[in-house]
Scaffold this motif. Structure first.
Motif, short mmCIF file in Angstrom:
data_model
loop_
_atom_site.label_atom_id
_atom_site.label_comp_id
_atom_site.label_asym_id
_atom_site.label_seq_id
_atom_site.Cartn_x
_atom_site.Cartn_y
_atom_site.Cartn_z
N VAL A 1 -8.32 4.12 -0.11
CA VAL A 1 -7.99 2.99 -0.57
C VAL A 1 -9.05 1.93 0.04
O VAL A 1 -9.60 2.01 0.85
CB VAL A 1 -6.55 2.68 0.27
N LYS A 2 -9.37 0.89 -1.02
CA LYS A 2 -10.30 -0.04 -0.46
C LYS A 2 -9.43 -1.14 0.43
O LYS A 2 -8.38 -1.78 -0.27
CB LYS A 2 -10.85 -0.92 -1.52
N ARG B 1 -1.38 -14.52 3.17
CA ARG B 1 -1.59 -14.85 1.72
C ARG B 1 -2.10 -13.92 0.53
O ARG B 1 -2.24 -14.22 -0.63
CB ARG B 1 -2.78 -16.24 1.66
N GLY B 2 -2.02 -12.67 1.18
CA GLY B 2 -2.41 -11.48 0.32
C GLY B 2 -3.87 -11.42 0.15
O GLY B 2 -4.47 -10.77 -0.69
N GLU B 3 -4.92 -12.03 1.12
CA GLU B 3 -6.12 -12.01 0.81
C GLU B 3 -6.71 -10.82 1.39
O GLU B 3 -7.90 -10.31 1.33
CB GLU B 3 -6.89 -13.29 1.44
N VAL B 4 -6.34 -10.39 2.25
CA VAL B 4 -6.44 -9.22 3.16
C VAL B 4 -5.32 -8.31 3.43
O VAL B 4 -4.18 -8.66 3.00
CB VAL B 4 -7.13 -9.39 4.54
N ASN B 5 -5.57 -6.71 3.52
CA ASN B 5 -4.53 -6.18 3.31
C ASN B 5 -4.35 -5.14 4.80
O ASN B 5 -3.54 -4.33 4.68
CB ASN B 5 -4.42 -5.07 2.06
N LEU C 1 0.67 -1.20 0.07
CA LEU C 1 -0.14 0.06 -0.16
C LEU C 1 0.79 1.36 0.01
O LEU C 1 0.25 2.33 -0.08
CB LEU C 1 -1.22 0.05 1.35
N GLY C 2 2.16 1.25 0.25
CA GLY C 2 3.09 2.29 0.08
C GLY C 2 3.26 3.08 1.38
O GLY C 2 3.96 4.01 1.44
N ASP D 1 -12.46 2.75 4.60
CA ASP D 1 -13.19 2.13 3.62
C ASP D 1 -12.93 0.58 3.67
O ASP D 1 -11.96 0.00 3.11
CB ASP D 1 -13.43 2.41 2.15
N VAL D 2 -13.35 -0.17 4.51
CA VAL D 2 -12.92 -1.65 5.28
C VAL D 2 -13.96 -2.67 4.88
O VAL D 2 -14.92 -2.44 5.59
CB VAL D 2 -12.34 -1.68 6.42
#
Length: 366
Positions: free
Chosen positions: A158-159, A203-207, A144-145, A184-185
């Motif tokens: 960001v979503k 696993r990258g499914e949530v951030n 996300l930076g 926005d979650v």
């Protein structure tokens, strides 16, 4: 008096009232309790790998060493229902013989406090042995930076996706925090524990994710070290006046009120903040607790409390606790009783506000 002030007042004054209402006779001893040759089950109502499981597996061998007769103490994981499945089973099946205890989390308390229809247990009847204060840290995927909480305003566009055990679990605290921050979650419900939420993050499914202190120290710090996770803020800790201050386990991270001010340019206030603070107090200063069933004889309760106290004074405990428990003093005996009574007496106004918000936001029915 506003009920926001009542939140602070309840933290400072309920302990005195509880000492009177739930006083101890002071005459029971643990001399008659003997667990030689016994097998004690410590029920953890979550899957393996989360903060409560990590905490329970830390405590289990110390109970084995310090309970009279040195029983074998094993952890039994019973996940499901945001911890209500294991708690319901404990309520229904545990005998008052000292051979079954339960290690709970705020995710066990919150459904009880919110009168969740899945709850079939009466926590106020249980005999508390010890309370372990804890905290928690919110972190995001480095993709996300963001580099720190100072960059949080970038999250406004960001979503985000968050793996949750359920809206009435301990995840109520992060969900309320995200609401206050205006993020926005998308909450993905159904996780079996915070360990499952962390694995979804890996696993990258949530951030975006949060872990309680023990799980963050043990399982997320390696992700931070390799640059895949960025810690933003801790929930904080409560000082003697009921104010949220920096968590002593994470002194370099801003507390949630600080993070809010960094993002919004003002201090948090209003009904949503008051509700958040009430449930934060219920969920974290007494976040993890060990209980015995109702009607457990006083000598058995005392044996457990004396074992817990002896453990906290043990050299190996003191040497090892930092990695699992963080910089939190373990609360045993009558002080644990007092803080437990404070935790299960959330102001009614806060309860009602949260129930309405959960119904409007997540269609939770009470």
């Amino acid at each position: 008096m506003s009920w926001g002030k009542t939140v602070n007042q309840s933290f400072k004054t309920a302990c005195a009232a509880a000492a009177i209402a739930f006083g101890f006779a002071g005459t029971a001893t643990a001399q008659d309790a003997d667990f030689a040759g016994d097998r004690v089950e410590l029920i953890i109502p979550f899957g393996e790998g989360g903060g409560t499981d990590t905490w329970g597996r830390f405590w289990a061998p110390y109970f084995s060493v310090f309970l009279p007769g040195n029983p074998t103490v094993v952890v039994k994981n019973i996940p499901g229902g945001g911890s209500t499945s294991g708690a319901n089973q404990f309520e229904a099946r545990a005998k008052p013989d000292g051979l079954t205890a339960i290690g709970t989390s705020g995710s066990t308390q919150f459904p009880y406090l919110l009168r969740d229809k899945r709850v079939q247990y009466e926590m106020r009847d249980w005999r508390v042995v010890l309370a372990s204060p804890t905290g928690g840290v919110v972190y995001v995927n480095s993709d996300l930076g963001l580099k720190s909480a100072a960059d949080m305003k970038a999250l406004e566009t960001v979503k985000l996706r968050y793996g949750s055990q359920g809206a009435t679990s301990l995840d109520l605290v992060p969900l309320l925090a995200f609401e206050l921050l205006g993020l926005d979650v998308d909450a993905v419900f159904g996780m079996k524990g915070r360990g499952a939420g962390r694995l979804a993050f890996e696993r990258g499914e949530v951030n975006i994710d949060y872990q309680t202190s023990s799980a963050f120290i043990n399982n997320v710090t390696p992700l931070v070290d390799i640059g895949s996770a960025v810690p933003l803020f801790s929930w904080g800790a409560i000082d003697d006046d009921g104010n949220i201050v920096r968590d002593p386990s994470f002194p370099d991270l801003p507390s949630f009120p600080e993070a809010y001010e960094m993002m919004k340019g003002e201090k948090p206030s209003g009904p949503a903040w008051d509700a958040y603070k009430a449930f934060f107090i219920a969920g974290f200063p007494a976040q993890k607790m060990v209980f015995l069933p109702k009607d457990t004889p006083e000598e058995i309760v005392q044996a457990y409390r004396e074992a817990a106290q002896a453990a906290t004074e043990d050299e190996s405990f003191l040497a090892d606790r930092q990695a699992t428990l963080g910089e939190y003093k373990q609360i045993v005996g009558e002080p644990a009783e007092r803080i437990f009574r404070t935790a299960v007496n959330v102001p009614e106004e806060a309860r009602e506000w949260v129930q309405k918000w959960l119904t409007d936001k997540y269609s939770v029915q009470f």
